[in-house]
Design a protein around this motif. Structure first.
Motif, PDB file in Angstrom:
ATOM      1  N   ALA A 245       0.839  -1.211   0.000  1.00 33.30           N
ATOM      2  CA  ALA A 245       0.000   0.000   0.000  1.00 33.30           C
ATOM      3  C   ALA A 245       0.870   1.255   0.000  1.00 33.30           C
ATOM      4  O   ALA A 245       0.953   1.989   0.991  1.00 33.30           O
ATOM      5  CB  ALA A 245      -0.930  -0.018   1.209  1.00 33.30           C
ATOM      6  N   GLN A 248      -1.050   4.902   0.120  1.00 34.53           N
ATOM      7  CA  GLN A 248      -1.508   5.174   1.493  1.00 34.53           C
ATOM      8  C   GLN A 248      -0.325   5.625   2.360  1.00 34.53           C
ATOM      9  O   GLN A 248      -0.433   6.579   3.132  1.00 34.53           O
ATOM     10  CB  GLN A 248      -2.111   3.875   2.035  1.00 34.53           C
ATOM     11  CG  GLN A 248      -3.024   4.055   3.231  1.00 34.53           C
ATOM     12  CD  GLN A 248      -3.382   2.681   3.823  1.00 34.53           C
ATOM     13  OE1 GLN A 248      -3.289   1.653   3.150  1.00 34.53           O
ATOM     14  NE2 GLN A 248      -3.780   2.684   5.082  1.00 34.53           N
ATOM     15  N   SER A 252       0.400   9.211   4.240  1.00 36.31           N
ATOM     16  CA  SER A 252       0.485   9.252   5.696  1.00 36.31           C
ATOM     17  C   SER A 252       1.787   9.903   6.173  1.00 36.31           C
ATOM     18  O   SER A 252       1.769  10.923   6.853  1.00 36.31           O
ATOM     19  CB  SER A 252       0.342   7.831   6.255  1.00 36.31           C
ATOM     20  OG  SER A 252       1.197   7.627   7.349  1.00 36.31           O
TER      21      SER A 252
END
Lengths: 498, 99
Positions: A245, A248, A252
Protein backbone atom coordinates in the motif's frame (compact mmCIF):
# COMPACT_ATOMS: atom_id res chain seq x y z
CA UNK A 1 1.28 23.99 -14.97
CA UNK A 2 4.38 21.97 -15.97
CA UNK A 3 6.15 22.75 -12.70
CA UNK A 4 3.34 21.30 -10.57
CA UNK A 5 3.29 17.76 -9.27
CA UNK A 6 1.41 15.04 -11.15
CA UNK A 7 -1.04 14.93 -8.25
CA UNK A 8 -1.78 18.65 -8.65
CA UNK A 9 -2.08 18.24 -12.43
CA UNK A 10 -4.54 15.43 -11.82
CA UNK A 11 -6.69 17.69 -9.64
CA UNK A 12 -6.60 20.40 -12.32
CA UNK A 13 -7.70 17.85 -14.94
CA UNK A 14 -10.53 16.59 -12.73
CA UNK A 15 -11.62 20.15 -11.95
CA UNK A 16 -11.77 21.06 -15.63
CA UNK A 17 -9.08 23.76 -15.32
CA UNK A 18 -7.07 22.16 -18.11
CA UNK A 19 -7.47 19.30 -20.58
CA UNK A 20 -5.01 16.47 -21.06
CA UNK A 21 -4.41 17.67 -24.63
CA UNK A 22 -3.43 21.11 -23.31
CA UNK A 23 -1.25 19.61 -20.58
CA UNK A 24 0.45 17.29 -23.07
CA UNK A 25 1.00 20.16 -25.51
CA UNK A 26 2.60 22.25 -22.75
CA UNK A 27 5.08 19.45 -22.09
CA UNK A 28 5.77 18.99 -25.82
CA UNK A 29 6.47 22.73 -26.03
CA UNK A 30 8.80 22.48 -23.07
CA UNK A 31 10.66 19.57 -24.69
CA UNK A 32 10.99 21.61 -27.89
CA UNK A 33 12.45 24.56 -25.97
CA UNK A 34 14.90 22.81 -23.61
CA UNK A 35 15.74 19.37 -24.96
CA UNK A 36 18.36 20.55 -27.44
CA UNK A 37 20.36 21.47 -24.30
CA UNK A 38 19.34 18.57 -22.03
CA UNK A 39 19.01 15.73 -24.56
CA UNK A 40 16.79 13.68 -22.28
CA UNK A 41 14.76 12.22 -25.16
CA UNK A 42 15.79 9.88 -27.96
CA UNK A 43 12.35 9.90 -29.53
CA UNK A 44 9.33 12.15 -28.98
CA UNK A 45 5.97 10.74 -30.08
CA UNK A 46 3.98 14.00 -30.23
CA UNK A 47 1.25 12.58 -32.44
CA UNK A 48 0.71 9.45 -30.34
CA UNK A 49 0.80 11.40 -27.07
CA UNK A 50 -1.77 13.96 -28.26
CA UNK A 51 -4.04 11.20 -29.58
CA UNK A 52 -3.83 9.37 -26.25
CA UNK A 53 -4.53 12.64 -24.39
CA UNK A 54 -7.55 13.35 -26.61
CA UNK A 55 -9.00 9.93 -25.87
CA UNK A 56 -8.62 10.53 -22.11
CA UNK A 57 -10.30 13.93 -22.46
CA UNK A 58 -13.14 12.29 -24.36
CA UNK A 59 -13.52 9.60 -21.70
CA UNK A 60 -13.56 12.25 -19.01
CA UNK A 61 -16.24 14.28 -20.77
CA UNK A 62 -18.33 11.11 -21.09
CA UNK A 63 -18.13 10.86 -17.30
CA UNK A 64 -16.07 7.67 -17.24
CA UNK A 65 -14.31 6.81 -14.01
CA UNK A 66 -10.59 7.46 -14.52
CA UNK A 67 -7.49 6.49 -12.55
CA UNK A 68 -5.58 9.06 -10.47
CA UNK A 69 -2.94 9.61 -13.18
CA UNK A 70 -5.21 9.55 -16.25
CA UNK A 71 -4.19 12.24 -18.73
CA UNK A 72 -0.78 12.91 -17.11
CA UNK A 73 2.28 12.81 -19.42
CA UNK A 74 5.20 10.45 -18.81
CA UNK A 75 8.72 9.87 -20.15
CA UNK A 76 9.59 6.21 -20.83
CA UNK A 77 13.12 4.84 -20.56
CA UNK A 78 14.14 3.53 -23.97
CA UNK A 79 14.74 0.05 -22.55
CA UNK A 80 10.99 -0.74 -22.39
CA UNK A 81 9.26 -1.88 -25.56
CA UNK A 82 6.32 0.14 -26.85
CA UNK A 83 4.54 -1.20 -29.91
CA UNK A 84 5.47 0.65 -33.10
CA UNK A 85 7.68 3.20 -31.31
CA UNK A 86 11.47 3.16 -31.90
CA UNK A 87 13.18 1.35 -29.02
CA UNK A 88 16.99 1.36 -28.98
CA UNK A 89 18.15 0.74 -25.38
CA UNK A 90 20.72 3.43 -26.23
CA UNK A 91 22.45 1.08 -28.68
CA UNK A 92 23.28 1.17 -32.39
CA UNK A 93 22.36 -2.50 -32.33
CA UNK A 94 18.66 -1.57 -32.18
CA UNK A 95 18.67 1.66 -34.20
CA UNK A 96 15.39 1.94 -36.07
CA UNK A 97 13.80 -1.11 -34.41
CA UNK A 98 10.08 -0.76 -33.79
CA UNK A 99 8.93 -3.49 -31.39
CA UNK A 100 5.82 -5.42 -32.43
CA UNK A 101 4.51 -5.58 -28.84
CA UNK A 102 4.03 -3.54 -25.66
CA UNK A 103 5.94 -4.31 -22.47
CA UNK A 104 3.65 -5.02 -19.52
CA UNK A 105 4.71 -1.71 -17.95
CA UNK A 106 3.49 0.08 -21.09
CA UNK A 107 0.25 -1.94 -21.11
CA UNK A 108 -0.31 -0.90 -17.48
CA UNK A 109 0.52 2.75 -18.22
CA UNK A 110 -1.93 2.79 -21.10
CA UNK A 111 -4.72 1.23 -19.06
CA UNK A 112 -4.10 3.83 -16.32
CA UNK A 113 -4.61 6.50 -19.01
CA UNK A 114 -1.06 7.82 -18.65
CA UNK A 115 0.15 9.68 -21.75
CA UNK A 116 3.53 8.49 -23.09
CA UNK A 117 5.48 11.46 -24.47
CA UNK A 118 8.47 9.53 -25.77
CA UNK A 119 11.56 7.49 -25.03
CA UNK A 120 14.42 8.68 -22.84
CA UNK A 121 18.17 8.40 -23.23
CA UNK A 122 20.22 5.88 -21.27
CA UNK A 123 23.58 4.18 -21.08
CA UNK A 124 23.70 1.47 -23.75
CA UNK A 125 21.71 -1.56 -22.55
CA UNK A 126 21.56 0.17 -19.12
CA UNK A 127 25.28 -0.35 -18.49
CA UNK A 128 26.67 2.77 -16.89
CA UNK A 129 26.27 5.45 -14.26
CA UNK A 130 26.39 8.60 -16.35
CA UNK A 131 24.41 8.14 -19.62
CA UNK A 132 27.72 8.83 -21.39
CA UNK A 133 27.62 5.29 -22.77
CA UNK A 134 24.58 6.04 -24.94
CA UNK A 135 25.34 5.51 -28.63
CA UNK A 136 23.29 8.66 -29.25
CA UNK A 137 25.33 11.11 -27.14
CA UNK A 138 25.11 12.06 -23.47
CA UNK A 139 22.24 13.64 -21.54
CA UNK A 140 23.07 16.81 -19.60
CA UNK A 141 22.14 17.48 -15.98
CA UNK A 142 19.62 20.38 -15.80
CA UNK A 143 21.38 21.63 -12.63
CA UNK A 144 24.61 22.13 -14.60
CA UNK A 145 24.70 21.18 -18.26
CA UNK A 146 28.40 20.29 -18.08
CA UNK A 147 27.62 17.51 -15.59
CA UNK A 148 26.23 13.98 -15.89
CA UNK A 149 22.57 13.27 -15.01
CA UNK A 150 23.48 9.88 -13.58
CA UNK A 151 22.85 6.58 -15.26
CA UNK A 152 21.78 4.44 -16.68
CA UNK A 153 18.42 6.24 -16.53
CA UNK A 154 19.85 9.74 -16.91
CA UNK A 155 17.30 10.69 -19.57
CA UNK A 156 14.30 9.89 -17.38
CA UNK A 157 15.73 11.76 -14.37
CA UNK A 158 16.81 14.79 -16.45
CA UNK A 159 13.35 14.96 -18.09
CA UNK A 160 11.81 15.28 -14.62
CA UNK A 161 14.33 17.85 -13.39
CA UNK A 162 13.92 19.95 -16.57
CA UNK A 163 10.10 19.84 -16.25
CA UNK A 164 9.78 18.00 -19.55
CA UNK A 165 7.57 15.40 -17.84
CA UNK A 166 6.16 15.01 -14.31
CA UNK A 167 6.48 11.21 -14.35
CA UNK A 168 9.03 8.79 -15.77
CA UNK A 169 9.86 5.10 -15.88
CA UNK A 170 13.31 3.82 -15.04
CA UNK A 171 14.98 0.45 -14.56
CA UNK A 172 17.44 -0.36 -11.80
CA UNK A 173 20.03 -3.15 -11.97
CA UNK A 174 22.63 -1.64 -9.64
CA UNK A 175 21.25 1.86 -9.03
CA UNK A 176 20.07 3.07 -12.43
CA UNK A 177 16.88 4.61 -10.99
CA UNK A 178 18.21 5.82 -7.63
CA UNK A 179 21.58 7.32 -8.62
CA UNK A 180 20.12 9.49 -11.45
CA UNK A 181 17.37 10.59 -9.02
CA UNK A 182 20.02 11.56 -6.46
CA UNK A 183 22.15 13.66 -8.80
CA UNK A 184 19.18 15.46 -10.41
CA UNK A 185 17.22 16.25 -7.24
CA UNK A 186 14.31 13.97 -8.13
CA UNK A 187 12.67 10.88 -6.58
CA UNK A 188 13.17 7.33 -7.81
CA UNK A 189 12.14 3.94 -6.49
CA UNK A 190 13.46 0.47 -7.21
CA UNK A 191 10.57 -1.74 -6.06
CA UNK A 192 11.10 -5.17 -4.53
CA UNK A 193 12.47 -7.55 -7.19
CA UNK A 194 9.44 -9.10 -8.90
CA UNK A 195 7.12 -6.26 -7.87
CA UNK A 196 6.90 -4.85 -11.41
CA UNK A 197 6.88 -7.08 -14.49
CA UNK A 198 10.04 -7.40 -16.58
CA UNK A 199 8.10 -8.51 -19.68
CA UNK A 200 9.26 -6.22 -22.49
CA UNK A 201 12.18 -4.84 -20.48
CA UNK A 202 15.28 -5.43 -22.64
CA UNK A 203 17.30 -7.68 -20.32
CA UNK A 204 20.71 -6.72 -18.94
CA UNK A 205 21.09 -8.83 -15.78
CA UNK A 206 17.88 -10.74 -15.22
CA UNK A 207 18.31 -11.58 -11.54
CA UNK A 208 18.94 -7.89 -10.73
CA UNK A 209 16.89 -5.85 -13.27
CA UNK A 210 13.79 -4.12 -11.89
CA UNK A 211 11.59 -1.44 -13.47
CA UNK A 212 10.27 1.31 -11.24
CA UNK A 213 8.67 4.75 -10.92
CA UNK A 214 10.42 8.16 -11.05
CA UNK A 215 8.85 11.54 -10.29
CA UNK A 216 9.46 14.83 -8.48
CA UNK A 217 7.51 14.03 -5.30
CA UNK A 218 7.13 10.95 -3.11
CA UNK A 219 3.34 10.85 -3.62
CA UNK A 220 3.64 11.04 -7.42
CA UNK A 221 6.18 8.22 -7.30
CA UNK A 222 3.77 6.13 -5.21
CA UNK A 223 0.86 6.79 -7.58
CA UNK A 224 2.99 5.66 -10.52
CA UNK A 225 4.29 2.66 -8.54
CA UNK A 226 0.73 1.50 -7.96
CA UNK A 227 -0.13 1.99 -11.65
CA UNK A 228 2.68 -0.25 -12.96
CA UNK A 229 3.06 -2.89 -10.21
CA UNK A 230 1.39 -6.25 -9.84
CA UNK A 231 1.61 -9.87 -10.87
CA UNK A 232 2.13 -10.67 -14.55
CA UNK A 233 1.80 -14.23 -15.85
CA UNK A 234 4.17 -13.25 -18.68
CA UNK A 235 7.05 -12.79 -16.22
CA UNK A 236 7.72 -15.97 -14.28
CA UNK A 237 9.69 -14.01 -11.67
CA UNK A 238 6.83 -11.61 -11.01
CA UNK A 239 5.51 -11.86 -7.43
CA UNK A 240 1.97 -13.17 -7.11
CA UNK A 241 0.88 -11.11 -4.09
CA UNK A 242 -0.97 -7.84 -3.50
CA UNK A 243 0.95 -4.63 -4.29
CA UNK A 244 2.17 -2.99 -1.04
CA UNK A 245 0.00 0.00 0.00
CA UNK A 246 2.49 2.59 -1.22
CA UNK A 247 0.03 5.43 -1.96
CA UNK A 248 -1.51 5.17 1.49
CA UNK A 249 1.99 5.28 3.01
CA UNK A 250 3.02 8.29 0.90
CA UNK A 251 -0.11 10.14 2.05
CA UNK A 252 0.49 9.25 5.70
CA UNK A 253 4.20 9.88 6.22
CA UNK A 254 3.81 8.88 9.85
CA UNK A 255 7.13 7.59 11.18
CA UNK A 256 6.39 7.82 14.92
CA UNK A 257 7.98 4.84 16.63
CA UNK A 258 9.66 3.57 13.46
CA UNK A 259 13.22 2.38 13.77
CA UNK A 260 15.55 3.75 11.11
CA UNK A 261 18.88 1.97 10.75
CA UNK A 262 21.90 3.91 9.51
CA UNK A 263 24.22 1.53 7.67
CA UNK A 264 27.66 2.15 9.14
CA UNK A 265 29.48 0.84 6.05
CA UNK A 266 27.66 3.15 3.60
CA UNK A 267 29.07 6.41 4.88
CA UNK A 268 32.36 7.92 5.94
CA UNK A 269 35.52 7.56 3.86
CA UNK A 270 34.99 8.22 0.17
CA UNK A 271 31.76 10.17 0.74
CA UNK A 272 31.83 13.88 -0.10
CA UNK A 273 31.60 16.20 2.94
CA UNK A 274 28.44 17.96 1.72
CA UNK A 275 26.76 14.63 1.02
CA UNK A 276 27.48 13.54 4.59
CA UNK A 277 26.28 16.77 6.18
CA UNK A 278 22.96 16.80 4.29
CA UNK A 279 22.47 13.15 5.18
CA UNK A 280 23.12 13.78 8.90
CA UNK A 281 20.68 16.75 8.91
CA UNK A 282 18.00 14.55 7.34
CA UNK A 283 18.47 12.00 10.12
CA UNK A 284 17.84 14.77 12.66
CA UNK A 285 14.63 15.74 10.87
CA UNK A 286 13.42 12.13 10.93
CA UNK A 287 14.23 11.92 14.64
CA UNK A 288 12.20 15.10 15.20
CA UNK A 289 9.31 13.50 13.28
CA UNK A 290 9.27 10.73 15.86
CA UNK A 291 11.51 8.02 14.40
CA UNK A 292 14.22 6.31 16.38
CA UNK A 293 17.63 6.37 14.71
CA UNK A 294 19.86 3.35 15.31
CA UNK A 295 23.15 2.24 13.79
CA UNK A 296 23.45 -1.11 12.03
CA UNK A 297 26.43 -2.88 10.55
CA UNK A 298 26.50 -4.81 7.27
CA UNK A 299 30.12 -5.99 7.10
CA UNK A 300 29.81 -7.82 3.78
CA UNK A 301 28.60 -4.75 1.86
CA UNK A 302 32.22 -3.92 1.10
CA UNK A 303 32.26 -6.94 -1.23
CA UNK A 304 29.00 -6.01 -2.99
CA UNK A 305 30.61 -3.96 -5.75
CA UNK A 306 33.08 -6.74 -6.61
CA UNK A 307 30.31 -9.34 -6.67
CA UNK A 308 28.08 -7.09 -8.77
CA UNK A 309 30.78 -6.62 -11.41
CA UNK A 310 30.94 -10.39 -11.79
CA UNK A 311 27.24 -11.25 -11.64
CA UNK A 312 25.94 -8.46 -13.90
CA UNK A 313 28.55 -8.99 -16.66
CA UNK A 314 28.04 -12.77 -16.48
CA UNK A 315 24.29 -12.45 -16.93
CA UNK A 316 24.74 -9.77 -19.61
CA UNK A 317 27.14 -11.93 -21.63
CA UNK A 318 24.36 -14.50 -21.79
CA UNK A 319 21.43 -12.09 -22.29
CA UNK A 320 23.11 -10.11 -25.05
CA UNK A 321 23.82 -13.26 -27.04
CA UNK A 322 20.35 -12.67 -28.50
CA UNK A 323 21.74 -9.83 -30.61
CA UNK A 324 22.95 -12.13 -33.35
CA UNK A 325 21.95 -10.13 -36.46
CA UNK A 326 19.45 -12.79 -37.51
CA UNK A 327 15.92 -11.90 -36.42
CA UNK A 328 15.90 -8.20 -35.58
CA UNK A 329 18.24 -5.28 -35.11
CA UNK A 330 21.45 -4.47 -36.93
CA UNK A 331 23.04 -6.75 -39.56
CA UNK A 332 26.45 -5.88 -41.01
CA UNK A 333 28.56 -7.59 -43.68
CA UNK A 334 25.81 -9.73 -45.24
CA UNK A 335 27.51 -10.01 -48.62
CA UNK A 336 27.26 -12.98 -50.92
CA UNK A 337 29.17 -15.90 -49.49
CA UNK A 338 29.57 -14.37 -46.02
CA UNK A 339 28.92 -16.90 -43.25
CA UNK A 340 26.38 -16.33 -40.50
CA UNK A 341 29.22 -16.36 -38.01
CA UNK A 342 31.22 -13.64 -39.75
CA UNK A 343 28.08 -11.50 -40.05
CA UNK A 344 27.43 -12.04 -36.34
CA UNK A 345 31.02 -11.11 -35.38
CA UNK A 346 31.06 -7.96 -37.49
CA UNK A 347 27.59 -6.87 -36.38
CA UNK A 348 28.44 -7.27 -32.70
CA UNK A 349 31.67 -5.32 -33.16
CA UNK A 350 29.91 -2.39 -34.82
CA UNK A 351 26.61 -2.59 -32.92
CA UNK A 352 27.99 -2.69 -29.36
CA UNK A 353 29.81 0.17 -27.66
CA UNK A 354 32.96 -0.02 -25.57
CA UNK A 355 31.40 -0.59 -22.13
CA UNK A 356 29.02 -3.26 -23.41
CA UNK A 357 31.88 -5.15 -25.03
CA UNK A 358 33.97 -4.79 -21.88
CA UNK A 359 31.20 -6.38 -19.80
CA UNK A 360 30.41 -9.14 -22.27
CA UNK A 361 34.09 -10.15 -22.34
CA UNK A 362 34.37 -9.94 -18.54
CA UNK A 363 31.25 -12.09 -18.17
CA UNK A 364 32.49 -14.58 -20.74
CA UNK A 365 35.69 -14.89 -18.73
CA UNK A 366 33.93 -15.18 -15.34
CA UNK A 367 31.70 -17.97 -16.64
CA UNK A 368 34.38 -19.93 -18.49
CA UNK A 369 35.35 -23.34 -17.20
CA UNK A 370 38.24 -23.22 -14.77
CA UNK A 371 37.30 -19.72 -13.58
CA UNK A 372 33.61 -20.20 -12.84
CA UNK A 373 34.03 -21.19 -9.17
CA UNK A 374 36.64 -18.53 -8.45
CA UNK A 375 34.62 -15.68 -9.95
CA UNK A 376 30.91 -16.23 -10.65
CA UNK A 377 30.54 -18.91 -7.95
CA UNK A 378 32.26 -16.74 -5.32
CA UNK A 379 30.14 -13.74 -6.32
CA UNK A 380 26.99 -15.80 -5.76
CA UNK A 381 28.21 -16.64 -2.28
CA UNK A 382 28.79 -12.96 -1.55
CA UNK A 383 25.21 -12.40 -2.63
CA UNK A 384 24.11 -14.78 0.13
CA UNK A 385 26.25 -12.94 2.69
CA UNK A 386 24.79 -9.56 1.68
CA UNK A 387 21.24 -10.90 1.95
CA UNK A 388 22.08 -12.25 5.41
CA UNK A 389 23.49 -8.86 6.43
CA UNK A 390 20.19 -7.24 5.40
CA UNK A 391 18.13 -9.88 7.23
CA UNK A 392 20.09 -9.29 10.40
CA UNK A 393 19.91 -5.50 10.07
CA UNK A 394 16.14 -5.62 9.55
CA UNK A 395 15.76 -7.33 12.94
CA UNK A 396 17.09 -4.08 14.47
CA UNK A 397 15.37 -1.56 12.18
CA UNK A 398 12.22 -1.19 10.03
CA UNK A 399 14.12 0.51 7.21
CA UNK A 400 17.79 1.17 6.49
CA UNK A 401 19.19 4.45 5.21
CA UNK A 402 22.37 5.85 3.62
CA UNK A 403 23.42 8.53 1.18
CA UNK A 404 22.36 7.32 -2.31
CA UNK A 405 25.75 8.15 -3.87
CA UNK A 406 29.17 9.01 -2.49
CA UNK A 407 29.32 12.27 -4.46
CA UNK A 408 27.18 14.80 -6.32
CA UNK A 409 27.08 14.86 -10.14
CA UNK A 410 30.53 14.81 -11.72
CA UNK A 411 31.58 16.43 -15.00
CA UNK A 412 30.82 14.77 -18.32
CA UNK A 413 34.02 13.05 -19.45
CA UNK A 414 35.61 13.10 -15.99
CA UNK A 415 35.46 9.35 -15.40
CA UNK A 416 34.76 7.93 -18.84
CA UNK A 417 38.27 6.49 -19.21
CA UNK A 418 38.42 4.94 -15.75
CA UNK A 419 35.88 2.11 -15.51
CA UNK A 420 36.67 1.34 -11.88
CA UNK A 421 36.15 4.95 -10.72
CA UNK A 422 32.85 4.94 -12.61
CA UNK A 423 31.75 1.69 -10.97
CA UNK A 424 32.36 3.20 -7.49
CA UNK A 425 29.33 5.49 -7.99
CA UNK A 426 27.07 2.55 -7.33
CA UNK A 427 28.68 1.44 -4.09
CA UNK A 428 25.67 2.35 -1.92
CA UNK A 429 22.93 1.29 -4.33
CA UNK A 430 24.15 -2.17 -5.39
CA UNK A 431 23.46 -4.11 -2.14
CA UNK A 432 19.70 -3.53 -2.59
CA UNK A 433 19.74 -5.24 -6.02
CA UNK A 434 21.83 -8.13 -4.75
CA UNK A 435 19.20 -8.92 -2.09
CA UNK A 436 16.19 -8.07 -4.27
CA UNK A 437 14.73 -5.64 -1.72
CA UNK A 438 13.23 -2.16 -2.24
CA UNK A 439 15.17 1.12 -2.43
CA UNK A 440 14.22 4.78 -2.79
CA UNK A 441 16.24 7.92 -3.38
CA UNK A 442 14.81 11.35 -2.61
CA UNK A 443 16.48 14.77 -2.62
CA UNK A 444 17.73 15.97 0.79
CA UNK A 445 19.34 19.28 -0.17
CA UNK A 446 22.31 20.74 -1.99
CA UNK A 447 25.90 20.05 -1.06
CA UNK A 448 27.30 23.37 0.25
CA UNK A 449 30.59 23.02 -1.65
CA UNK A 450 29.10 22.71 -5.16
CA UNK A 451 25.36 23.57 -4.81
CA UNK A 452 24.38 20.25 -6.42
CA UNK A 453 21.63 17.85 -5.25
CA UNK A 454 22.28 15.12 -2.69
CA UNK A 455 20.21 11.93 -2.53
CA UNK A 456 18.95 10.18 0.60
CA UNK A 457 18.47 6.42 0.20
CA UNK A 458 15.84 4.38 2.07
CA UNK A 459 15.87 0.58 1.89
CA UNK A 460 12.96 -1.64 2.94
CA UNK A 461 12.59 -5.42 3.25
CA UNK A 462 11.16 -7.40 0.32
CA UNK A 463 7.46 -6.65 -0.30
CA UNK A 464 7.47 -3.99 2.43
CA UNK A 465 7.85 -1.17 -0.10
CA UNK A 466 5.30 0.95 1.77
CA UNK A 467 7.88 1.50 4.53
CA UNK A 468 10.24 3.49 2.30
CA UNK A 469 7.30 5.65 1.19
CA UNK A 470 6.38 6.35 4.84
CA UNK A 471 9.89 7.50 5.64
CA UNK A 472 10.31 9.29 2.31
CA UNK A 473 7.08 11.24 2.78
CA UNK A 474 8.04 12.21 6.33
CA UNK A 475 11.46 13.47 5.27
CA UNK A 476 10.08 15.25 2.21
CA UNK A 477 7.51 17.10 4.35
CA UNK A 478 10.10 18.12 6.94
CA UNK A 479 12.50 19.36 4.26
CA UNK A 480 9.78 21.24 2.41
CA UNK A 481 8.83 23.02 5.65
CA UNK A 482 12.47 24.04 6.03
CA UNK A 483 13.01 25.13 2.39
CA UNK A 484 9.60 26.74 1.79
CA UNK A 485 9.60 25.43 -1.81
CA UNK A 486 10.67 22.21 -3.57
CA UNK A 487 14.41 21.78 -4.12
CA UNK A 488 14.00 22.00 -7.91
CA UNK A 489 12.86 25.62 -7.57
CA UNK A 490 16.56 26.34 -6.88
CA UNK A 491 17.68 24.79 -10.18
CA UNK A 492 18.79 27.16 -12.96
CA UNK A 493 15.87 28.44 -15.02
CA UNK A 494 15.83 26.95 -18.50
CA UNK A 495 13.92 27.77 -21.66
CA UNK A 496 12.72 31.20 -20.53
CA UNK A 497 9.41 31.93 -18.80
CA UNK A 498 6.75 29.23 -18.99
CA UNK B 1 47.05 -11.99 -9.22
CA UNK B 2 44.93 -12.14 -12.35
CA UNK B 3 45.99 -10.85 -15.69
CA UNK B 4 44.97 -11.49 -19.26
CA UNK B 5 47.11 -11.24 -22.35
CA UNK B 6 46.03 -9.79 -25.66
CA UNK B 7 45.63 -13.35 -26.96
CA UNK B 8 43.48 -14.35 -23.96
CA UNK B 9 41.14 -11.45 -24.74
CA UNK B 10 41.13 -12.42 -28.42
CA UNK B 11 40.01 -15.93 -27.42
CA UNK B 12 37.21 -14.53 -25.22
CA UNK B 13 36.12 -12.21 -28.03
CA UNK B 14 35.89 -15.20 -30.37
CA UNK B 15 33.76 -17.07 -27.82
CA UNK B 16 31.51 -14.00 -27.47
CA UNK B 17 31.31 -13.62 -31.28
CA UNK B 18 32.71 -10.10 -31.34
CA UNK B 19 35.23 -9.10 -33.99
CA UNK B 20 37.76 -6.81 -32.36
CA UNK B 21 40.60 -4.70 -33.67
CA UNK B 22 44.09 -5.21 -32.30
CA UNK B 23 43.84 -1.87 -30.51
CA UNK B 24 40.62 -2.90 -28.77
CA UNK B 25 42.18 -6.18 -27.65
CA UNK B 26 45.26 -4.48 -26.22
CA UNK B 27 43.19 -1.85 -24.40
CA UNK B 28 40.82 -4.41 -22.91
CA UNK B 29 43.69 -6.59 -21.74
CA UNK B 30 45.25 -3.66 -19.87
CA UNK B 31 41.93 -2.61 -18.30
CA UNK B 32 41.27 -6.17 -17.17
CA UNK B 33 44.31 -6.23 -14.89
CA UNK B 34 42.72 -3.53 -12.75
CA UNK B 35 39.14 -4.83 -12.99
CA UNK B 36 39.99 -8.47 -12.26
CA UNK B 37 42.06 -7.56 -9.23
CA UNK B 38 39.13 -5.53 -7.90
CA UNK B 39 36.48 -8.20 -8.46
CA UNK B 40 38.71 -11.03 -7.19
CA UNK B 41 38.08 -9.66 -3.68
CA UNK B 42 34.92 -11.81 -3.57
CA UNK B 43 37.22 -14.77 -2.88
CA UNK B 44 38.18 -13.33 0.52
CA UNK B 45 34.78 -14.21 2.04
CA UNK B 46 33.37 -16.86 -0.32
CA UNK B 47 34.18 -19.81 1.90
CA UNK B 48 32.99 -23.39 1.36
CA UNK B 49 30.28 -23.15 4.05
CA UNK B 50 28.40 -20.32 2.28
CA UNK B 51 25.62 -21.41 -0.09
CA UNK B 52 25.44 -19.53 -3.43
CA UNK B 53 22.44 -17.35 -4.34
CA UNK B 54 21.56 -17.24 -8.03
CA UNK B 55 18.32 -15.34 -7.67
CA UNK B 56 16.56 -13.19 -5.04
CA UNK B 57 13.28 -15.11 -5.13
CA UNK B 58 12.92 -18.73 -3.99
CA UNK B 59 10.96 -19.69 -7.11
CA UNK B 60 11.13 -22.88 -9.08
CA UNK B 61 9.16 -24.24 -12.03
CA UNK B 62 6.62 -21.46 -12.39
CA UNK B 63 3.78 -22.59 -14.64
CA UNK B 64 0.73 -20.88 -16.07
CA UNK B 65 -2.31 -22.56 -17.61
CA UNK B 66 -1.61 -23.69 -21.17
CA UNK B 67 -4.22 -21.52 -22.86
CA UNK B 68 -4.00 -20.12 -26.39
CA UNK B 69 -3.79 -16.33 -26.28
CA UNK B 70 -3.42 -13.72 -29.02
CA UNK B 71 0.15 -13.59 -30.31
CA UNK B 72 2.16 -11.94 -33.07
CA UNK B 73 1.17 -12.40 -36.71
CA UNK B 74 3.94 -13.60 -39.07
CA UNK B 75 4.15 -10.05 -40.46
CA UNK B 76 4.62 -8.60 -36.96
CA UNK B 77 7.17 -11.26 -36.00
CA UNK B 78 9.18 -10.52 -39.16
CA UNK B 79 8.75 -6.74 -38.96
CA UNK B 80 12.22 -6.19 -37.46
CA UNK B 81 14.03 -8.81 -39.53
CA UNK B 82 17.11 -7.60 -41.43
CA UNK B 83 15.93 -9.84 -44.30
CA UNK B 84 12.97 -12.17 -44.80
CA UNK B 85 11.48 -14.33 -47.51
CA UNK B 86 8.22 -16.29 -47.73
CA UNK B 87 7.28 -15.64 -44.09
CA UNK B 88 10.68 -16.76 -42.86
CA UNK B 89 13.80 -15.10 -41.49
CA UNK B 90 16.45 -15.00 -44.19
CA UNK B 91 19.91 -15.54 -42.72
CA UNK B 92 23.45 -15.75 -44.13
CA UNK B 93 24.98 -19.11 -44.96
CA UNK B 94 25.23 -21.30 -41.85
CA UNK B 95 26.75 -24.51 -43.26
CA UNK B 96 29.74 -24.90 -45.57
CA UNK B 97 29.42 -24.75 -49.37
CA UNK B 98 29.29 -28.51 -49.87
CA UNK B 99 26.35 -28.95 -47.52
Amino acid sequence: MIKKSAHEMSQALAGGEITSVQLTQQHLNRIASVDTDVHAFLHVDAEGALAQAASIDAARSRGEKLGPLAGIPLALKDVMTQKGIPTTAGSKMLEGWRPPYDSTVVTNLKSAGIVILGKTNMDEFAMGSSTENSAYGPTHNPWDLSRIPGGSGGGSAAALAAFEAPLAIGTDTGGSIRQPAAVTGTVGVKPTYGGVSRYGLIAFSSSLDQAGPCARTVLDTALLHEAIAGHDPRDSTSINAPVPAVVQAAKSGDVKGMKIGVVKELNGDGYQAGVRSRFEESLELLAKAGAEIVEVSCPNFEYALAAYYLIAPSECSSNLARFDAMRYGLRVGDESGASAESVMNLTRDIGFGREVKRRIILGTYALSSGYYDAYYGSAQKVRTLITQDFEKAFTHADVLVSPTCPTTAFKIGEKSNDPLAMYLNDIATIPVNMAGIGGMSLPCGLAPEDSLPVGFQIMSPAMQDQRMYLVGAALEAALLAQWGAPLLSQAPVMGGAQ
Amino acid sequence: MSSLSRDDVAHLARLARIEMTDEELVNLASEFDVILNAVARVQEVATADVAPTSHPLPLRNVFRPDVVAPSLTPEEALSGAPASEENRFKVPQILGEEA
